[in-house]
Scaffold this motif. Structure first.
Motif, PDB file in Angstrom:
ATOM      1  N   LEU A 392      35.525 -51.720  31.992  1.00 22.73           N
ATOM      2  CA  LEU A 392      35.224 -52.685  30.932  1.00 22.73           C
ATOM      3  C   LEU A 392      33.776 -53.173  31.032  1.00 22.73           C
ATOM      4  CD1 LEU A 392      38.525 -54.786  30.837  1.00 22.73           C
ATOM      5  CD2 LEU A 392      37.704 -53.179  29.108  1.00 22.73           C
ATOM      6  N   ILE A 393      33.338 -53.494  32.276  1.00 22.18           N
ATOM      7  CA  ILE A 393      31.951 -53.955  32.464  1.00 22.18           C
ATOM      8  C   ILE A 393      30.986 -52.844  32.069  1.00 22.18           C
ATOM      9  CG2 ILE A 393      30.293 -54.884  34.147  1.00 22.18           C
ATOM     10  CD1 ILE A 393      32.687 -55.673  35.898  1.00 22.18           C
ATOM     11  N   LEU A 394      31.342 -51.598  32.445  1.00 23.56           N
ATOM     12  CA  LEU A 394      30.489 -50.455  32.150  1.00 23.56           C
ATOM     13  C   LEU A 394      30.356 -50.244  30.647  1.00 23.56           C
ATOM     14  CD1 LEU A 394      28.944 -48.198  33.717  1.00 23.56           C
ATOM     15  CD2 LEU A 394      30.953 -46.762  33.368  1.00 23.56           C
ATOM     16  N   GLN A 395      31.492 -50.358  29.936  1.00 23.33           N
ATOM     17  CA  GLN A 395      31.468 -50.182  28.483  1.00 23.33           C
ATOM     18  C   GLN A 395      30.649 -51.273  27.819  1.00 23.33           C
ATOM     19  OE1 GLN A 395      35.528 -49.966  27.150  1.00 23.33           O
ATOM     20  NE2 GLN A 395      35.900 -47.943  28.109  1.00 23.33           N
ATOM     21  N   ASP A 396      30.735 -52.487  28.340  1.00 21.83           N
ATOM     22  CA  ASP A 396      29.974 -53.601  27.798  1.00 21.83           C
ATOM     23  C   ASP A 396      28.476 -53.340  27.896  1.00 21.83           C
ATOM     24  OD1 ASP A 396      29.895 -56.326  26.705  1.00 21.83           O
ATOM     25  OD2 ASP A 396      28.966 -56.818  28.648  1.00 21.83           O
ATOM     26  N   ARG A 397      28.055 -52.623  28.983  1.00 25.58           N
ATOM     27  CA  ARG A 397      26.625 -52.292  29.173  1.00 25.58           C
ATOM     28  C   ARG A 397      26.278 -50.925  28.591  1.00 25.58           C
ATOM     29  NH1 ARG A 397      23.902 -54.317  33.528  1.00 25.58           N
ATOM     30  NH2 ARG A 397      22.163 -53.196  32.547  1.00 25.58           N
ATOM     31  N   GLN A 398      27.298 -50.269  27.971  1.00 30.17           N
ATOM     32  CA  GLN A 398      27.111 -48.954  27.362  1.00 30.17           C
ATOM     33  C   GLN A 398      26.630 -47.922  28.393  1.00 30.17           C
ATOM     34  OE1 GLN A 398      24.436 -49.490  24.028  1.00 30.17           O
ATOM     35  NE2 GLN A 398      25.974 -50.585  22.812  1.00 30.17           N
ATOM     36  N   GLY A 399      27.210 -48.033  29.579  1.00 34.62           N
ATOM     37  CA  GLY A 399      26.833 -47.124  30.650  1.00 34.62           C
ATOM     38  C   GLY A 399      27.818 -45.990  30.817  1.00 34.62           C
TER      39      GLY A 399
END
Length: 526
Positions: A392-399
């Protein structure tokens, strides 16, 4: 502690330690010089004694030959009176008169032998007859008449050989005779070695020595094989002077191991001094290191408290705002908004709970209270699980995270929960310290009986100093202009402790501005 005072204290301690070391060096040099002076004094006494004994032994040998020849001649010596001494003294006040008579005669022994040369072809023995008379209150005695009819009040008569003159004549004769001989005829090399050795041992100089006798600056045959003249370690004295006081020969004694001998006398106390100085040095270094470390820890803990305060302040403020909103009559009737605010409260509560759990986990690890039960697991599955936690954190940063699993063997003995947290912490750091869209690569490979896990990011990277300290508790590197990076420096400390509890290793390779690679090495199950 005030920075200025701390620096002053460190400077004072350093100067004191340097002072102690300099005092020790000064003491050693002074002791060495004193030992050198004592060594010189003892050696000078030794060669003086040896020179005296050489002369006495030579003189004694001469006397023995004289006596043997005298006893073997059987001739009656010729007697000659040399001179007579007459002395008269009168005290006019007391009328006391003293008359002293001394008659000296010589007995000449004429004999030939190899002992004497033409200059000394005989020997004289001297004797004397001495008479002392005392006259009290008698004016009839004068210097001219010496009235024989007057009886003295006291009379002292002595007769016998005159040893003093005999000895003087013998000494003169012996020195004249000895001066005609070569040094090899007068002194034995082995005898000289024995005399020197005995005298040196008696004076406590137990070290190797070499000797030589010089004649007018040139070495004679009376010398040891290893003799080598060294100005600092050679001591000399004139020997065997003739009747005119001419000093033809010189005895030199060299000590090739002089410095070693002098140091050996100081070795025990020097070793103790060095040991105690090293103890002081180690204690000082340790104390200084602890002071600096405590100061750093104090600063880090202050930063940690500030970070934790900030981490809690935002969720608490969000929760308060959500509660105030729910209390609003217009909002409370809107169930959708109420649920949304309740979800915000729950999320912020989880965030605070996670922070507290991190602190508690580290505390339990240090006290060895954390229960880590291990089981056989596929490490790549654990990595997949960790990726889901940060998705979820990764998707939020578009990583994105790319896997490169090349390990043929992946079964390890681990605690899945804690090891998942290890991977999650490293991935969260990779996301957190990537200023742009995070791009992370995860590699696995086998090396012998080990599996390597590499987690590589393209973030800020870190300095060499940071690489050495990144696994320390509370340590956080300054992130410059990147103000949105939050944390309290416990995540990687937790990672290191967990990996080490799994008999593994963790280290980092990084370059400033080019990202970091965290490498975990774990043993495989055979």
């Amino acid at each position: 502690m005030n920075k200025l005072f701390f620096k002053f204290l460190v400077l004072l301690m350093s100067l004191s330690l340097i002072g102690i070391i300099l005092v020790q060096v000064y003491w050693f040099n002074t002791s060495f010089k004193n030992n050198d002076e004592q060594f010189k004094y003892h050696v000078t006494q030794v060669i003086d004694n040896v020179a005296d004994k050489l002369e006495k032994q030579e003189e004694y040998t001469f006397y023995e030959k004289i006596n043997r020849i005298k006893d073997s001649t059987g001739k009656i010596p010729e007697k000659n009176d040399l001179f007579e001494i007459l002395f008269v003294q009168r005290n006019t006040k007391t009328n006391k008169t003293i008359i002293y008579k001394n008659s000296i005669s010589s007995e000449k022994y004429d004999f030939n032998g190899s002992l004497f040369n033409k200059k000394n072809d005989g020997f004289k023995s001297f004797s004397s007859k001495r008479l002392t008379e005392v006259y009290n209150n008698n004016n009839n005695v004068d210097n001219s008449g010496l009235n024989k009819s007057v009886m003295p009040d006291s009379r002292d008569y002595k007769d016998g050989t005159l040893d003093v003159l005999n000895k003087v004549q013998l000494q003169i004769s012996y020195k004249d005779y000895a001066s005609t001989l070569s040094i090899e005829e007068r002194i034995s090399r082995e005898k000289l070695r024995e005399l020197l050795k005995k005298e040196l041992v008696d004076h406590g100089v137990n070290t190797k020595f070499e000797f030589a006798i010089f004649s007018k600056g040139s070495p004679t045959k009376i010398k040891s094989e290893g003799f080598h003249f060294d100005e600092d370690a050679t001591y000399s004295i004139p020997i065997l002077a003739d009747n005119e006081g001419n000093e033809r020969y010189q005895l030199s004694v060299a000590f090739p191991n002089k410095k070693k001998f002098l140091l050996s006398e100081l070795v025990s106390i020097t070793i103790l001094s060095i040991v105690f100085t090293l103890i002081i040095l180690v204690a000082y270094s340790s104390a200084l290191n602890q002071l600096i470390r405590q100061r750093q820890i104090s600063e880090i803990k202050t930063d940690f408290i500030n970070n934790m305060t900030h981490e809690f302040k935002t969720p608490i403020a969000t929760i308060n705002l959500a509660l105030d909103a729910i209390k609003n009559p217009k909002i409370i009737e809107d169930k959708e908004k109420v649920f949304r605010y309740l979800q915000m409260i729950r999320d912020e509560n989880k965030r605070m709970h996670a922070q507290v759990e991190n602190v508690l986990r580290i505390s339990k690890l240090e006290k060895k209270e954390l229960d880590i039960e291990k089981g056989s697991s596929n490490v790549e599955e654990v990595i997949y699980d960790a990726i889901e936690h940060v998705n979820l954190i990764l998707q939020d940063r578009q990583g994105e995270i790319n896997n490169h699993f090349e390990a043929a063997r992946t079964t390890v003995l681990i605690n899945e929960v804690h090891f998942t947290n290890v991977i999650v912490n490293i991935l969260e750091n990779a996301i957190k310290y990537s200023p742009e869209m995070p791009k992370i690569d995860i590699y696995t490979e086998n090396i012998k009986d080990m599996i390597l896990i590499k987690i590589k990011d393209q973030g800020l990277g870190m300095s060499k100093t940071a690489q050495k300290r990144v696994f320390e508790k509370f340590y956080r590197e300054h992130t410059g202009d990147l103000h949105n990076v939050k944390g309290h420096g416990l995540g990687l400390a937790y990672v290191k402790r967990i990996v080490e509890d799994h008999n593994g290793q963790v280290y980092v390779e990084s370059e400033k501005g080019k990202g970091s690679t965290f490498i975990i090495k774990l043993p495989l199950i055979n």
